[in-house]
Design a protein around this motif. Sequence first.
Motif, mmCIF file in Angstrom:
data_model
loop_
_atom_site.group_PDB
_atom_site.id
_atom_site.type_symbol
_atom_site.label_atom_id
_atom_site.label_comp_id
_atom_site.label_asym_id
_atom_site.label_seq_id
_atom_site.Cartn_x
_atom_site.Cartn_y
_atom_site.Cartn_z
ATOM 1 N N GLY A 108 77.707 29.118 -44.724
ATOM 2 C CA GLY A 108 77.638 27.946 -43.873
ATOM 3 C C GLY A 108 76.407 27.883 -42.994
ATOM 4 O O GLY A 108 76.209 26.920 -42.272
ATOM 5 N N GLN A 109 75.572 28.935 -43.042
ATOM 6 C CA GLN A 109 74.350 28.934 -42.238
ATOM 7 C C GLN A 109 73.427 27.814 -42.676
ATOM 8 O O GLN A 109 73.135 27.678 -43.859
ATOM 9 C CB GLN A 109 73.603 30.267 -42.383
ATOM 10 N N PRO A 110 72.959 27.009 -41.755
ATOM 11 C CA PRO A 110 72.035 25.936 -42.117
ATOM 12 C C PRO A 110 70.751 26.499 -42.713
ATOM 13 O O PRO A 110 70.101 27.323 -42.102
ATOM 14 C CB PRO A 110 71.737 25.243 -40.782
ATOM 15 N N GLY A 111 70.456 26.077 -43.914
ATOM 16 C CA GLY A 111 69.210 26.484 -44.553
ATOM 17 C C GLY A 111 69.143 27.928 -44.988
ATOM 18 O O GLY A 111 68.069 28.441 -45.278
ATOM 19 N N PHE A 112 70.275 28.628 -45.036
ATOM 20 C CA PHE A 112 70.266 30.041 -45.385
ATOM 21 C C PHE A 112 69.652 30.274 -46.762
ATOM 22 O O PHE A 112 68.757 31.094 -46.918
ATOM 23 C CB PHE A 112 71.693 30.614 -45.333
ATOM 24 N N GLU A 113 70.118 29.539 -47.754
ATOM 25 C CA GLU A 113 69.592 29.731 -49.107
ATOM 26 C C GLU A 113 68.116 29.352 -49.181
ATOM 27 O O GLU A 113 67.332 30.014 -49.840
ATOM 28 C CB GLU A 113 70.416 28.935 -50.112
ATOM 29 N N ALA A 114 67.738 28.294 -48.495
ATOM 30 C CA ALA A 114 66.330 27.875 -48.492
ATOM 31 C C ALA A 114 65.465 28.941 -47.823
ATOM 32 O O ALA A 114 64.355 29.224 -48.290
ATOM 33 C CB ALA A 114 66.183 26.542 -47.787
ATOM 34 N N SER A 115 65.967 29.535 -46.753
ATOM 35 C CA SER A 115 65.212 30.584 -46.069
ATOM 36 C C SER A 115 65.009 31.791 -46.971
ATOM 37 O O SER A 115 63.925 32.367 -47.018
ATOM 38 C CB SER A 115 65.934 31.027 -44.797
ATOM 39 N N VAL A 116 66.047 32.171 -47.695
ATOM 40 C CA VAL A 116 65.930 33.301 -48.613
ATOM 41 C C VAL A 116 64.928 32.978 -49.713
ATOM 42 O O VAL A 116 64.085 33.806 -50.057
ATOM 43 C CB VAL A 116 67.311 33.671 -49.214
ATOM 44 N N ALA A 117 64.976 31.766 -50.242
ATOM 45 C CA ALA A 117 64.036 31.362 -51.283
ATOM 46 C C ALA A 117 62.603 31.376 -50.745
ATOM 47 O O ALA A 117 61.683 31.830 -51.433
ATOM 48 C CB ALA A 117 64.395 29.977 -51.810
ATOM 49 N N ASP A 118 62.404 30.908 -49.509
ATOM 50 C CA ASP A 118 61.069 30.922 -48.908
ATOM 51 C C ASP A 118 60.548 32.348 -48.750
ATOM 52 O O ASP A 118 59.379 32.622 -49.019
ATOM 53 C CB ASP A 118 61.082 30.231 -47.542
ATOM 54 N N VAL A 119 61.402 33.236 -48.303
ATOM 55 C CA VAL A 119 61.001 34.631 -48.135
ATOM 56 C C VAL A 119 60.645 35.237 -49.484
ATOM 57 O O VAL A 119 59.640 35.953 -49.611
ATOM 58 C CB VAL A 119 62.117 35.445 -47.428
ATOM 59 N N ASN A 120 61.450 34.960 -50.502
ATOM 60 C CA ASN A 120 61.157 35.487 -51.838
ATOM 61 C C ASN A 120 59.823 34.965 -52.361
ATOM 62 O O ASN A 120 59.030 35.717 -52.911
ATOM 63 C CB ASN A 120 62.266 35.131 -52.823
ATOM 64 N N THR A 121 59.566 33.676 -52.177
ATOM 65 C CA THR A 121 58.310 33.088 -52.632
ATOM 66 C C THR A 121 57.124 33.720 -51.915
ATOM 67 O O THR A 121 56.117 34.074 -52.544
ATOM 68 C CB THR A 121 58.314 31.557 -52.403
#
Length: 108
Positions: free
Chosen positions: A72-85
């Motif tokens: 439920g964290q806002p943008g959690f998946e996007a943040s992980v994807a950004d870090v991976n990139t």
Amino acid sequence: MNVTQEYDEHARSTRETDYIASFGEGADGLVRIELDGEGRLWDVVLDPQVTELTVDELRTALFDAITGAQAGQPGFEASVADVNTAAERRFAEISQALHDLSRRAARR
């Protein structure tokens, strides 16, 4: 002051992120995990009936509640994807630099 009191003071200090951004529940609401706006643990709420659960049921309830709160964290998946990139890009840069150094060393 014990460790729990120190944590409570830290967790509940006045910051912009002092609000419950997401939560998850387990065991039909007997366990509730709350995270703040930065994804840090805000609170663990245990219904008194949690004592009736077996250790395995409690473990599952905690896991379900934590997983639900993280999802439920806002943008959690996007943040992980950004870090991976960013990590992949940096690794490519380092790899290229090592390759260049290796080629220069071979020419000598």
